[in-house]
Design a protein around this motif. Sequence first.
Motif, PDB file in Angstrom:
ATOM      1  N   ALA A 207       1.798   7.080  -3.711  1.00  0.00           N
ATOM      2  CA  ALA A 207       1.819   5.714  -4.241  1.00  0.00           C
ATOM      3  C   ALA A 207       2.028   5.814  -5.738  1.00  0.00           C
ATOM      4  N   SER A 208       2.849   4.957  -6.292  1.00  0.00           N
ATOM      5  CA  SER A 208       3.232   5.073  -7.700  1.00  0.00           C
ATOM      6  C   SER A 208       2.088   4.774  -8.662  1.00  0.00           C
ATOM      7  N   ASP A 209       1.006   4.163  -8.167  1.00  0.00           N
ATOM      8  CA  ASP A 209      -0.102   3.850  -9.062  1.00  0.00           C
ATOM      9  C   ASP A 209      -1.178   4.933  -9.055  1.00  0.00           C
ATOM     10  N   GLU A 210      -0.851   6.117  -8.497  1.00  0.00           N
ATOM     11  CA  GLU A 210      -1.804   7.218  -8.464  1.00  0.00           C
ATOM     12  C   GLU A 210      -1.216   8.448  -9.160  1.00  0.00           C
ATOM     13  N   PHE A 211      -2.095   9.240  -9.760  1.00  0.00           N
ATOM     14  CA  PHE A 211      -1.662  10.470 -10.424  1.00  0.00           C
ATOM     15  C   PHE A 211      -1.549  11.597  -9.403  1.00  0.00           C
ATOM     16  N   TRP A 212      -0.419  12.287  -9.427  1.00  0.00           N
ATOM     17  CA  TRP A 212      -0.170  13.412  -8.528  1.00  0.00           C
ATOM     18  C   TRP A 212       0.202  14.648  -9.334  1.00  0.00           C
ATOM     19  N   ILE A 213      -0.007  15.823  -8.738  1.00  0.00           N
ATOM     20  CA  ILE A 213       0.380  17.077  -9.385  1.00  0.00           C
ATOM     21  C   ILE A 213       0.939  18.025  -8.331  1.00  0.00           C
ATOM     22  N   CYS A 214       1.931  18.833  -8.730  1.00  0.00           N
ATOM     23  CA  CYS A 214       2.600  19.745  -7.798  1.00  0.00           C
ATOM     24  C   CYS A 214       2.159  21.174  -8.055  1.00  0.00           C
ATOM     25  N   CYS A 215       1.870  21.922  -6.984  1.00  0.00           N
ATOM     26  CA  CYS A 215       1.537  23.346  -7.102  1.00  0.00           C
ATOM     27  C   CYS A 215       2.823  24.123  -7.376  1.00  0.00           C
ATOM     28  N   ASP A 216       2.813  24.952  -8.412  1.00  0.00           N
ATOM     29  CA  ASP A 216       3.998  25.726  -8.767  1.00  0.00           C
ATOM     30  C   ASP A 216       4.225  26.921  -7.836  1.00  0.00           C
ATOM     31  N   ILE A 217       3.276  27.189  -6.958  1.00  0.00           N
ATOM     32  CA  ILE A 217       3.417  28.316  -6.030  1.00  0.00           C
ATOM     33  C   ILE A 217       3.967  27.844  -4.678  1.00  0.00           C
ATOM     34  N   CYS A 218       3.232  26.936  -4.027  1.00  0.00           N
ATOM     35  CA  CYS A 218       3.643  26.481  -2.688  1.00  0.00           C
ATOM     36  C   CYS A 218       4.480  25.199  -2.733  1.00  0.00           C
ATOM     37  N   GLU A 219       4.546  24.569  -3.926  1.00  0.00           N
ATOM     38  CA  GLU A 219       5.329  23.357  -4.153  1.00  0.00           C
ATOM     39  C   GLU A 219       4.837  22.151  -3.351  1.00  0.00           C
ATOM     40  N   LYS A 220       3.571  22.180  -2.930  1.00  0.00           N
ATOM     41  CA  LYS A 220       2.983  21.004  -2.289  1.00  0.00           C
ATOM     42  C   LYS A 220       2.456  20.066  -3.373  1.00  0.00           C
ATOM     43  N   TRP A 221       2.464  18.768  -3.068  1.00  0.00           N
ATOM     44  CA  TRP A 221       1.961  17.763  -4.002  1.00  0.00           C
ATOM     45  C   TRP A 221       0.554  17.347  -3.609  1.00  0.00           C
ATOM     46  N   PHE A 222      -0.251  17.014  -4.605  1.00  0.00           N
ATOM     47  CA  PHE A 222      -1.648  16.639  -4.372  1.00  0.00           C
ATOM     48  C   PHE A 222      -2.029  15.440  -5.237  1.00  0.00           C
ATOM     49  N   HIS A 223      -2.902  14.569  -4.681  1.00  0.00           N
ATOM     50  CA  HIS A 223      -3.540  13.569  -5.531  1.00  0.00           C
ATOM     51  C   HIS A 223      -4.359  14.314  -6.578  1.00  0.00           C
ATOM     52  N   ILE A 229      -8.006  17.185 -10.804  1.00  0.00           N
ATOM     53  CA  ILE A 229      -7.165  17.365 -11.993  1.00  0.00           C
ATOM     54  C   ILE A 229      -6.836  15.978 -12.559  1.00  0.00           C
ATOM     55  N   THR A 230      -7.101  15.785 -13.854  1.00  0.00           N
ATOM     56  CA  THR A 230      -6.787  14.522 -14.512  1.00  0.00           C
ATOM     57  C   THR A 230      -5.452  14.642 -15.234  1.00  0.00           C
ATOM     58  N   PRO A 231      -4.803  13.514 -15.561  1.00  0.00           N
ATOM     59  CA  PRO A 231      -3.547  13.584 -16.315  1.00  0.00           C
ATOM     60  C   PRO A 231      -3.700  14.337 -17.635  1.00  0.00           C
ATOM     61  N   ALA A 232      -4.839  14.124 -18.319  1.00  0.00           N
ATOM     62  CA  ALA A 232      -5.059  14.802 -19.596  1.00  0.00           C
ATOM     63  C   ALA A 232      -5.153  16.310 -19.414  1.00  0.00           C
ATOM     64  N   ARG A 233      -5.839  16.735 -18.360  1.00  0.00           N
ATOM     65  CA  ARG A 233      -5.967  18.172 -18.119  1.00  0.00           C
ATOM     66  C   ARG A 233      -4.636  18.787 -17.704  1.00  0.00           C
ATOM     67  N   ILE A 237      -1.873  22.510 -18.585  1.00  0.00           N
ATOM     68  CA  ILE A 237      -1.696  23.530 -17.547  1.00  0.00           C
ATOM     69  C   ILE A 237      -0.241  23.985 -17.536  1.00  0.00           C
ATOM     70  N   LYS A 238      -0.006  25.249 -17.828  1.00  0.00           N
ATOM     71  CA  LYS A 238       1.359  25.775 -17.853  1.00  0.00           C
ATOM     72  C   LYS A 238       1.875  26.016 -16.444  1.00  0.00           C
ATOM     73  N   GLN A 239       1.031  26.596 -15.594  1.00  0.00           N
ATOM     74  CA  GLN A 239       1.409  26.835 -14.189  1.00  0.00           C
ATOM     75  C   GLN A 239       0.232  26.427 -13.323  1.00  0.00           C
ATOM     76  N   TYR A 240       0.421  25.366 -12.533  1.00  0.00           N
ATOM     77  CA  TYR A 240      -0.673  24.888 -11.704  1.00  0.00           C
ATOM     78  C   TYR A 240      -0.667  25.566 -10.335  1.00  0.00           C
ATOM     79  N   LYS A 241      -1.833  26.083  -9.936  1.00  0.00           N
ATOM     80  CA  LYS A 241      -2.025  26.643  -8.598  1.00  0.00           C
ATOM     81  C   LYS A 241      -3.040  25.777  -7.869  1.00  0.00           C
TER      82      LYS A 241
END
Length: 252
Positions: A207-223, A229-233, A237-241
């Motif tokens: 949903a566009s009103d939620e913050f999401w982040i992608c894992c740089d290893i498995c390339e899955k997306w997560f809320h 994980i917050t937007p500020a944090r 993060i250079k490489q998120y696992k």
Amino acid sequence: MDGGTQYNLRTVEEVFRDFKGRRAGMIKALTTDVGEFYEQCDPEKENLCLYGFPDEHWEVNLPAEEVPPELPEPALGINFARDGMQEKDWLSLVAVHSDAWLLAVAFYFGARFGFDKADRKRLFTMINDLPTIFEIVTGSAKKQAKEKSSVSNHSSNKSKSSSKPRGSESAKYSKSLQAKDEEEGLDEEDEEEHGETLCGACGENYASDEFWICCDICEKWFHGKCVKITPARAEHIKQYKCPSCSNKRARP
């Protein structure tokens, strides 16, 4: 094994809410909490089962002692196969049995409280609209979503030959999906592009009103809220696992 809980799930919506809570707990065990789940499934212990609860928590425990049990019981002895197969195959096996157990519990309630044919069909349709735990654990839910939406790699920079006016936003989208788009008209475009993306932790849609982040290893997306994980944090993060990839260390 719900500790003698008294159930009063009289409607399809109440049973479905119970189903979603148990499902969310089991997904956590097999994704974000996989390291802890792995350790608890010690093959040296007795027959163990994975339980999901309506309040979205999970537990590895011995089966219920009463016969017959108050609720259908999940697969017995999941811990015995842990060291005899590859971890991903073992988790997939547990996921399949977890899906079967969730359906058994939901339709146990349906039978117990006298759901008619229409109610049972509606309950199954509501359940069937969600990806299975197996699909989430194996990543096949993500693949299906990609096929439907024709979304390639979300983490790549799409500034070349892209007709969408993202400007500097494209760099941010390569790391995480923004909670609020700053340019007018991007909400609708982003919803269309990522609408079929599923969270690797809870299995819910983007949903566009939620913050999401992608894992740089498995390339899955997560809320962000699912993996804490917050937007500020995320900005630092250079490489998120994701938790699952972080826990994939060499095990004896």
